[in-house]
Design a protein around this motif. Sequence first.
Motif, PDB file in Angstrom:
ATOM      1  N   PHE A 146       0.812  -1.210   0.000  1.00  0.00           N
ATOM      2  CA  PHE A 146       0.000   0.000   0.000  1.00  0.00           C
ATOM      3  C   PHE A 146       0.854   1.274   0.000  1.00  0.00           C
ATOM      4  O   PHE A 146       0.363   2.345   0.325  1.00  0.00           O
ATOM      5  N   ARG A 147       2.103   1.129  -0.392  1.00  0.00           N
ATOM      6  CA  ARG A 147       2.975   2.291  -0.447  1.00  0.00           C
ATOM      7  C   ARG A 147       2.561   3.166  -1.639  1.00  0.00           C
ATOM      8  O   ARG A 147       2.376   2.686  -2.749  1.00  0.00           O
ATOM      9  N   ILE A 148       2.451   4.467  -1.412  1.00  0.00           N
ATOM     10  CA  ILE A 148       2.004   5.406  -2.434  1.00  0.00           C
ATOM     11  C   ILE A 148       3.221   5.991  -3.161  1.00  0.00           C
ATOM     12  O   ILE A 148       4.141   6.508  -2.515  1.00  0.00           O
ATOM     13  N   GLN A 149       3.224   5.897  -4.462  1.00  0.00           N
ATOM     14  CA  GLN A 149       4.280   6.465  -5.299  1.00  0.00           C
ATOM     15  C   GLN A 149       3.768   7.764  -5.920  1.00  0.00           C
ATOM     16  O   GLN A 149       2.631   7.854  -6.368  1.00  0.00           O
ATOM     17  N   LEU A 162       1.289   1.443 -13.981  1.00  0.00           N
ATOM     18  CA  LEU A 162       0.338   0.914 -13.000  1.00  0.00           C
ATOM     19  C   LEU A 162       0.035   1.943 -11.925  1.00  0.00           C
ATOM     20  O   LEU A 162      -1.136   2.179 -11.575  1.00  0.00           O
ATOM     21  N   HIS A 163       1.048   2.599 -11.397  1.00  0.00           N
ATOM     22  CA  HIS A 163       0.812   3.624 -10.374  1.00  0.00           C
ATOM     23  C   HIS A 163       0.096   4.839 -10.975  1.00  0.00           C
ATOM     24  O   HIS A 163      -0.758   5.447 -10.310  1.00  0.00           O
ATOM     25  N   LEU A 164       0.430   5.180 -12.203  1.00  0.00           N
ATOM     26  CA  LEU A 164      -0.250   6.301 -12.848  1.00  0.00           C
ATOM     27  C   LEU A 164      -1.742   6.023 -12.994  1.00  0.00           C
ATOM     28  O   LEU A 164      -2.587   6.881 -12.676  1.00  0.00           O
ATOM     29  N   LEU A 165      -2.086   4.830 -13.465  1.00  0.00           N
ATOM     30  CA  LEU A 165      -3.503   4.498 -13.651  1.00  0.00           C
ATOM     31  C   LEU A 165      -4.223   4.372 -12.310  1.00  0.00           C
ATOM     32  O   LEU A 165      -5.432   4.644 -12.232  1.00  0.00           O
TER      33      LEU A 165
END
Length: 778
Positions: free
Chosen positions: A478-481, A494-497
């Motif tokens: 659940f780490r936020i990038q 994946l993080h962008l979407l």
Amino acid sequence: MPARINKRQQREQEELLALGNQPVTAVDVDSEEEPTSIAPSGFAALSIAEDDHSGPESNDETSKPTKAKKAPASDAPTSPQQAKPAEAPRLQQPKPVKRGKGKEKKNDGLDDLDTALAELSQKYPELQSVAASSLSTTRNASLVSLLSVSVSNLDAEAEMRKFFGARAVIAAKSSETSSSGGSKKRRGAAPTQTQRSQLTRPHPSWSMIKQREGLSSRPLTNEEVQQKITDRNSPAAGDKWWTVEYSKRYKGVTKTFMQAVLSGDPEALWRVLQKLPWHGDTLLQLAEVYRHQEEYSQAVEYVDRALFSYERAFLGSYSFTNGLNRLDFNRVENRPFFLALHRQVADLQRRGCIRTAFEFGRLLYSLEPWTDPHGVLFHLDFVSIKSGMGQWLLDVYAEFSGARTEFENHLNPSALPGWAYARALALFAREKAGGGQSVGSSTDALKQAMLAFPEVVPLLADKCDIPLSPELRGHRAFRIQTDGIGLSPAQSVLHLLSHLYAQRSALLWKSAPHMKWFESTANGIQSSLNAQRSNPTRERFLKMYTSTTLRYSVYRHILVLEQSFRNLTPFIPRSVLLVKQLACDPLPPLTAFSEYNDAFFAGAEEIFSVRPRRRDARALERLIPDAGVRAQIEALFNANPGLAGQLPGGVVQFVQMMAEMPDEALDDMMLGLAMGAGEGGVDVPGGGGMPGGLPMDEDNDMPDLEPMPERVAVEPTPMLADEDQSEEEDEDEDEYIAPMPIRVVRNLLNRFWGGGGATADSDESNSDVEERDHDGVD
């Protein structure tokens, strides 16, 4: 009271009564069949012939004589009193005859229609072959039905009427027209003209568009399809692909448009639009200018115009709403239509027309469902749930999740994080509505989405203020990038979407039932998340986005909506951001077949830079009919190269300007020519100098624009093959130019080539004019 009869009917009745008084009637009383075989004579026979061959013209003149003729069918009357009751029961008999004739006419009309269709099918057999090939080559009929567009739901105004009422919509439109479009009514076309469209509502102020304003469409050949799709087993290979083509004039306008864009001058865009009011790229660029100025109503109108111009190019070629046809995104001619649809989807969401936005999004997706070049699937996971079209999303998800074979550069919606969470919402809504599904199906779908894409969970929880346990918050999954540093390209996407879905769809999760359901499900997946080694859906996503083509679709989606999702640009590689971007063609594909370059504009018609020589010659000939004087004027113009740089219109503009200049300004210009005012020529009014002849500062704030090419530097180009064919069209486009008075021309020549004699001649001519003026004759 019996109806009145005319004289002809009265004579017919008298003849019938006369026949009834003959001795034959005695035999008719004993027999019921013989009276029907008695042929009437005289006017009665003539009237029957008329009724048999000519149709009824009026009810009064056709029905009543027929009743009188059929009177002998009953027992023969012996007096007028007995003849009248025989007419009464047959008053309504002719009506079935009329219905029979009407049916015959209707059948004849159907036969004519069938005959016309048969003739058209024989005359244009390729249309049948195109339709048959499209139906036969489409491998998945269920997908085609899912991609077909409901035309009735493409009307945003109709959707607004459902919410606010017709009166409110009409009042809003009238206020906008009175505040910003009052001049359009004066400049626009007549309100009686009607232009039909499936994508827009053409405004009466729009200029009348031709069927194709330089745009046409054609299907790709088999060789072109094979060049585009190398894998013949791909489902894209079985689709029918199309492309838009530009005419030479449209290419010329596009070339001028690109020069205007690179110059950074918005006024140059208006000049392009005056030349071709339905140029799609210019309309989209002006819409972007209005959007940056927050004039959204004007921006929406120009996007509508761009859609309308492209829609006219598809007429007679194919239907873009049936889900069968595809448009090649690799060709630059097609990309403005993709961009217009994408901006339309975004504008409709901003205006609250969610159902219409879904329909336009489905249309955009149907044009290229395999690579989704503008990422419209990232809109559809939101608008499908918001508009109540969750079943459509479930059907598309099931269609692609059952695919056994993965193809390169093919996008699978069932492997997207937004679609996984939207599927859970759709199942939850169906369970709440009593759709017959098991109670836990939506919860299972939400668990699967959280295990496959846990990056979305903390983002949605923060957006919706959903509390999560500290142990779950501290999990490494659940780490936020906030950027793509240290991530692979697929992981960065994946993080962008994940951020994109949380920002766009957080509104769907803010209801109390959804928040409670999300919280309970998220707090219950920690054990499964710790035990999970890998997830097949996640692995399929990471493998899918190793494709550069699909990653560019995501980047393009963000760049088009940069104003709304500027915080997501750190996930886009710097190598992509540093490339020179144009709003008219954001992030062209790496597999582009064509783009706006010198090779594309080869053979395009020059619109503004250098006027065609034949057109100049015709205009000058109309202006100065005398060939000798015309030759002297041309020699004067060519002897001063500086004039060509200041007068883009050439010698025609030069002559017209000189005729309108006052004597003092004309003397100043001649003085400058005589003294050779600089290498650049003389200062011409309106030709680039400062008003009053003041020098321009060297350090000015004006952008450095490329100077207009001098006419003397242009080498004579060989005649094109089609120049003779388009000569008549050029003549039609030339505006009417009235010839100049010969005295004005001679005066100009005398001033330039002058001397004493010329001045004397000029004085004499002026004195003659004054004398004629005193006499009252000019």
